[in-house]
Design a protein around this motif. Structure first.
Motif, short mmCIF file in Angstrom:
data_model
loop_
_atom_site.label_atom_id
_atom_site.label_comp_id
_atom_site.label_asym_id
_atom_site.label_seq_id
_atom_site.Cartn_x
_atom_site.Cartn_y
_atom_site.Cartn_z
N GLY A 21 93.11 21.61 13.06
CA GLY A 21 92.01 20.75 13.50
C GLY A 21 91.10 20.31 12.37
O GLY A 21 90.19 19.51 12.59
N ILE A 59 80.52 16.00 17.34
CA ILE A 59 80.11 16.99 16.34
C ILE A 59 78.59 17.00 16.20
O ILE A 59 77.92 16.01 16.48
N ILE A 70 85.84 18.40 20.10
CA ILE A 70 86.84 17.32 20.06
C ILE A 70 87.60 17.28 21.38
O ILE A 70 87.79 16.21 21.96
N MET B 219 80.71 11.64 11.90
CA MET B 219 82.03 12.06 11.43
C MET B 219 81.89 13.22 10.46
O MET B 219 80.87 13.38 9.80
N ALA B 220 82.94 14.04 10.42
CA ALA B 220 82.92 15.18 9.50
C ALA B 220 83.79 14.90 8.29
O ALA B 220 83.33 14.92 7.16
N CYS B 221 85.09 14.61 8.51
CA CYS B 221 86.01 14.54 7.36
C CYS B 221 85.98 13.19 6.66
O CYS B 221 86.08 13.11 5.44
N VAL B 223 88.32 11.01 6.77
CA VAL B 223 89.68 10.58 6.40
C VAL B 223 90.68 10.64 7.55
O VAL B 223 91.88 10.52 7.34
N GLY B 224 90.19 10.82 8.77
CA GLY B 224 91.10 10.80 9.91
C GLY B 224 91.68 12.13 10.31
O GLY B 224 92.65 12.20 11.07
N ALA B 225 91.08 13.22 9.84
CA ALA B 225 91.63 14.55 10.13
C ALA B 225 90.93 15.26 11.27
O ALA B 225 91.56 15.95 12.07
N CYS B 226 89.62 15.10 11.39
CA CYS B 226 88.87 15.96 12.33
C CYS B 226 88.76 15.35 13.73
O CYS B 226 88.49 16.06 14.69
N LEU B 227 88.94 14.05 13.84
CA LEU B 227 88.91 13.34 15.12
C LEU B 227 87.54 13.38 15.81
O LEU B 227 87.45 13.31 17.02
N SER B 228 86.49 13.48 15.02
CA SER B 228 85.13 13.43 15.58
C SER B 228 84.77 12.02 16.01
O SER B 228 83.95 11.83 16.90
N THR B 230 86.75 9.22 16.96
CA THR B 230 87.77 8.32 17.51
C THR B 230 87.20 7.49 18.66
O THR B 230 86.21 7.84 19.28
N LYS B 240 90.73 5.80 14.92
CA LYS B 240 89.77 6.62 14.19
C LYS B 240 88.82 5.67 13.47
O LYS B 240 89.26 4.83 12.68
#
Lengths: 303, 256
Positions: A21, A59, A70, B219-221, B223-228, B230, B240
């Motif tokens: 995740g 978040i 999520i 958003m956290a990442c 780069v499309g990894a955490c999905l916060s 979308t 994303k």
């Protein structure tokens, strides 16, 4: 070679994995870090059918940490196997898929569909705090946890890692139940259930009201649980929860983890997993220790 | 186009308006690669609080000198800490991230509200010397210091305020039909509140003008990894904001 480890048959170049995740399926971070230098990538929680995840804000930042809700957004297992997995073959890194079922049968079916070349192991997500069905419901009860592990065990020859929730009274009993049911390793901890409130609007900050707390704020709790579980089970323990630096990772190894996973730190520093491995190596060299396994569980409680 | 993590050195940092700051960072590799609509993900301080990076739209780029400029509002702890950094300090920047605007236009119209005007500034400069028209809205004239920032970059600037204290009274979408009647634009770019972008996108669709919008989200990442961050695409597939966007074709993500 001083960092290479074998966790339940999964051969890793370093004991530092990326946590589910927090790293997508890997290529999301390929611009920033050499994926081939990571111990293993644990892919985002995958379900039988696609999931859109939770609505609303997902978040919130908290002191030395973050909350997320999520809600297991993912394209579904078939899309993962047909579209994402082939692209990962370009990298020389074990791919472990985190799976989340709403029922024991779904876990079993996920295990069956993911028992394909390119998948090095499965991590059973019986600890997601953000979905209504499944998830944490399996991780807070020994019998349910054992049933999930056993069902998966019957449907795959892959190494099985059970990811444990900290939101329980006695994590050791769940770990033992998972091991007894055939889990090859356990990973802990998943996020701690938390909350934050916007005092201007008198509303929860998160769309799902509650979320999972991660980041350095949870490290002492995670370390304590890893220490407790490592003393109680024979299978390898993967330690995670708030690891930001090599020193943090070394604490987990000394507490009894055979490998560690880096999660929230990836968001702050995309190279965290590789830099932490380098830091562990430097620590070993400085102290003349030949192999990282010599650290595992070596904390001396006789002060 | 390469994305990197690099220390940017603070070159210039000053207030444009109350709680609004303009920060110029020396970050040559990011400046060289940056496209209008992209953002940098900035780490504020080295401690654990605040922990996460802040996504900031790139508002200006000087490729020759190697500088990027962001314009941001002080909204919380992270931006307050950022605002305290004097020239010579370093800021850990990840970028350029996301997908930028499509620049294939001869007669562009830019519509922005609030901090949504920041990425449009970079876009306006990138489109020069093509004739750029800007339409900007704010609650009061105090919010429209933006007009001075866009002067000299645009052929014409139109302004609306909710209270009528500057330009036309009302919202940008109230003035937009008039602009569309008077001039043939071949592309509309919008960034600002969601309701504004929806209104702009509807009018653009009615006139058959391709429209791009730019989203923002927590958003956290990056780069499309955490999905916060979308959102739902109109085709049923998820998008994303950080890596598929933040710029989208309007019909891709808005039900019009």
């Amino acid at each position: 070679m001083m960092l290479a480890v074998d966790i339940a048959g999964i051969k890793m170049k370093t004991p530092v994995m990326t946590a589910s995740g927090t790293f997508g399926s890997g290529p999301e971070y390929a611009d920033f870090v050499d994926l081939n230098k990571i111990g293993a990538i644990v892919v985002k929680g995958t379900t039988l059918t696609p999931r859109d995840g939770n609505r609303g804000r997902r978040i919130a930042e908290t002191p030395a940490g973050m909350l997320n809700c999520i809600g297991l957004e993912n394209p579904g297992v078939d899309e993962f196997v047909s579209r994402i997995l082939p692209g990962l073959a370009a990298y020389d890194v074990p791919i472990i898929v985190n799976i989340a079922g709403a029922t024991t049968d779904e876990f079993a079916e996920l295990a069956r569909r993911l028992s394909v070349p390119g998948v090095a192991g499965l991590e059973l997500n019986i600890s997601c705090p953000n979905v209504k069905e499944g998830g944490i419901a399996f991780g807070t009860d020994c019998a349910s946890a054992a049933a999930v592990v056993a069902a998966v065990r019957r449907n795959t020859a892959l190494p099985v890692i059970t990811k444990l929730s900290p939101n329980v009274t006695d994590i050791v009993s769940i770990a033992r139940a998972a091991e007894d049911a055939g889990s090859d390793a356990v990973s802990l901890i998943n996020t701690l259930l938390g909350m934050s409130i916007d005092i201007r609007r008198w509303r929860p900050e998160l769309g799902n009201v509650l979320g999972g707390l991660s980041g350095p704020a949870i490290k002492p709790v995670a370390l304590r649980m890893v220490w407790q579980v490592a003393r109680a089970v024979k299978c390898p323990v993967i330690g995670l929860g708030g690891i930001m630096t090599a020193n943090d990772a070394i604490e987990f190894l000394l507490a009894g983890a055979s490998a560690v996973a880096v999660g929230t730190a990836n968001f702050v520093n995309p190279r965290a997993s590789v830099e932490i491995a380098e830091g562990i190596r430097d620590y070993l060299v400085e102290r003349g220790i030949k192999h990282v396994s010599e650290l595992v569980g070596r904390v001396n409680e006789n002060i | 186009m390469s994305k990197i993590v690099a220390d940017g050195i603070v070159i210039e940092h000053f207030s444009l308006a109350p709680m609004i700051k303009r920060l110029t960072l020396g970050a040559p590799a990011i400046a060289r690669a940056a496209q209008p609509g992209q953002f940098v993900h900035v780490r504020v301080g080295e401690g654990y609080h605040p922990l996460l990076r802040r996504p900031l739209s790139i508002a200006e780029v000087d490729r020759e000198v190697g500088n990027i400029t962001v314009i941001y509002r002080i909204v919380g702890q992270g931006t307050a800490l950022l605002a305290s950094l004097p020239p010579g300090e370093f800021v850990d920047c990840m970028g350029p991230l996301g997908n930028g605007f499509d620049l294939n236009t001869e007669r562009p119209l830019l519509v922005g509200g609030g901090m949504g005007l920041a990425p449009l500034l970079f876009l306006a400069k990138a489109l020069c010397p093509k004739p750029v028209t800007a339409l900007m809205g704010g609650r009061t004239k105090e919010e429209l210091w933006w007009r001075n920032v866009f002067l000299g970059v645009c052929r014409s600037i139109h302004v609306t305020t909710d209270d009528g204290s500057m330009g036309r009274k009302g919202f940008t979408v109230n003035l937009l039909p008039e602009l569309l009647e008077n001039c043939k634009y071949d592309r509309i770019y919008a960034c600002g509140p969601l309701r504004m972008m929806e209104g702009v996108a509807r009018l653009a669709r009615d006139k058959g003008i391709p429209c791009q919008i730019s989203f923002e989200d927590h958003m956290a990442c990056g780069v499309g990894a955490c999905l916060s961050c979308t959102c739902a695409g109109t085709d049923g597939k998820r998008r994303k904001v950080c890596s598929d966007g933040p710029v989208f074709w309007a019909e891709e993500v808005l039900e019009l």
